[in-house]
Design a protein around this motif. Structure first.
Motif, PDB file in Angstrom:
ATOM      1  N   PRO A  84      55.638  29.627  50.210  1.00 41.70           N
ATOM      2  CA  PRO A  84      54.754  30.656  49.656  1.00 41.70           C
ATOM      3  C   PRO A  84      53.306  30.374  50.060  1.00 41.70           C
ATOM      4  O   PRO A  84      52.883  29.222  50.069  1.00 41.70           O
ATOM      5  N   PRO A  85      52.567  31.428  50.430  1.00 37.17           N
ATOM      6  CA  PRO A  85      51.170  31.192  50.808  1.00 37.17           C
ATOM      7  C   PRO A  85      50.349  30.736  49.605  1.00 37.17           C
ATOM      8  O   PRO A  85      50.630  31.106  48.465  1.00 37.17           O
ATOM      9  N   LYS A  86      49.347  29.923  49.855  1.00 36.16           N
ATOM     10  CA  LYS A  86      48.479  29.433  48.785  1.00 36.16           C
ATOM     11  C   LYS A  86      47.637  30.587  48.259  1.00 36.16           C
ATOM     12  O   LYS A  86      47.125  31.395  49.044  1.00 36.16           O
ATOM     13  N   PRO A  87      47.473  30.684  46.941  1.00 36.64           N
ATOM     14  CA  PRO A  87      46.650  31.766  46.378  1.00 36.64           C
ATOM     15  C   PRO A  87      45.223  31.777  46.921  1.00 36.64           C
ATOM     16  O   PRO A  87      44.643  32.847  47.100  1.00 36.64           O
ATOM     17  N   SER A  88      44.668  30.618  47.211  1.00 36.06           N
ATOM     18  CA  SER A  88      43.293  30.579  47.732  1.00 36.06           C
ATOM     19  C   SER A  88      43.214  31.233  49.113  1.00 36.06           C
ATOM     20  O   SER A  88      42.241  31.921  49.418  1.00 36.06           O
ATOM     21  N   LEU A  90      45.283  33.580  50.235  1.00 35.14           N
ATOM     22  CA  LEU A  90      45.462  35.017  50.017  1.00 35.14           C
ATOM     23  C   LEU A  90      44.178  35.658  49.491  1.00 35.14           C
ATOM     24  O   LEU A  90      43.790  36.741  49.938  1.00 35.14           O
ATOM     25  N   SER A  91      43.514  34.999  48.567  1.00 36.79           N
ATOM     26  CA  SER A  91      42.259  35.522  48.013  1.00 36.79           C
ATOM     27  C   SER A  91      41.182  35.610  49.087  1.00 36.79           C
ATOM     28  O   SER A  91      40.478  36.614  49.195  1.00 36.79           O
ATOM     29  N   TRP A  92      41.054  34.561  49.886  1.00 38.93           N
ATOM     30  CA  TRP A  92      40.071  34.554  50.963  1.00 38.93           C
ATOM     31  C   TRP A  92      40.371  35.659  51.973  1.00 38.93           C
ATOM     32  O   TRP A  92      39.473  36.374  52.414  1.00 38.93           O
TER      33      TRP A  92
END
Length: 121
Positions: A84-88, A90-92
């Motif tokens: 799973p991609p890291k939330p950080s 995805l946010s960036w």
């Protein structure tokens, strides 16, 4: 699934007449969404046209690279989402995409052609 999607976008880059989806936001409002022309840009990048890809959407080559990585990783692991991609990240990525979209909108409101025409291949 990732291999099918990547393969279809590669073929669409070689044969632009293949069917695809139009942007519903642009069709309803006339305002392009943040991902308008990203599919075409990704298709162009996958078929080797990096300059054309960048003219359509700056994220095209990046999306093409991400799709290739996802396809290879999914094939090797046998899982649809191997990691799973890291939330950080995805946010960036989302923040950068929205900033790029806002810049393109501002430029187009100033009369600068920041978006390609809707009939571009």
């Amino acid at each position: 699934m990732p291999v099918s999607l990547t393969g279809y976008l590669w073929l669409k880059g070689l044969h632009p007449a293949l069917p695809g989806w139009s942007c519903p936001l642009r069709a309803l409002t006339g305002v392009p969404c943040p991902t308008c022309f990203l599919s075409r840009a990704t298709s162009a990048a996958l078929s080797g046209d990096l300059a054309g890809s960048l003219q359509l959407h700056a994220f095209g080559p990046l999306m093409a690279a991400a799709l290739l990585w996802w396809s290879i990783t999914a094939l090797r692991s046998g899982a649809l989402l191997p990691r799973p991609p890291k939330p950080s990240i995805l946010s960036w990525g989302l923040a950068t995409l929205l900033a790029y979209w806002a810049l393109r909108l501002a430029l187009s409101w100033q009369g600068i052609a920041a978006f390609p025409s809707a009939t571009a291949p």
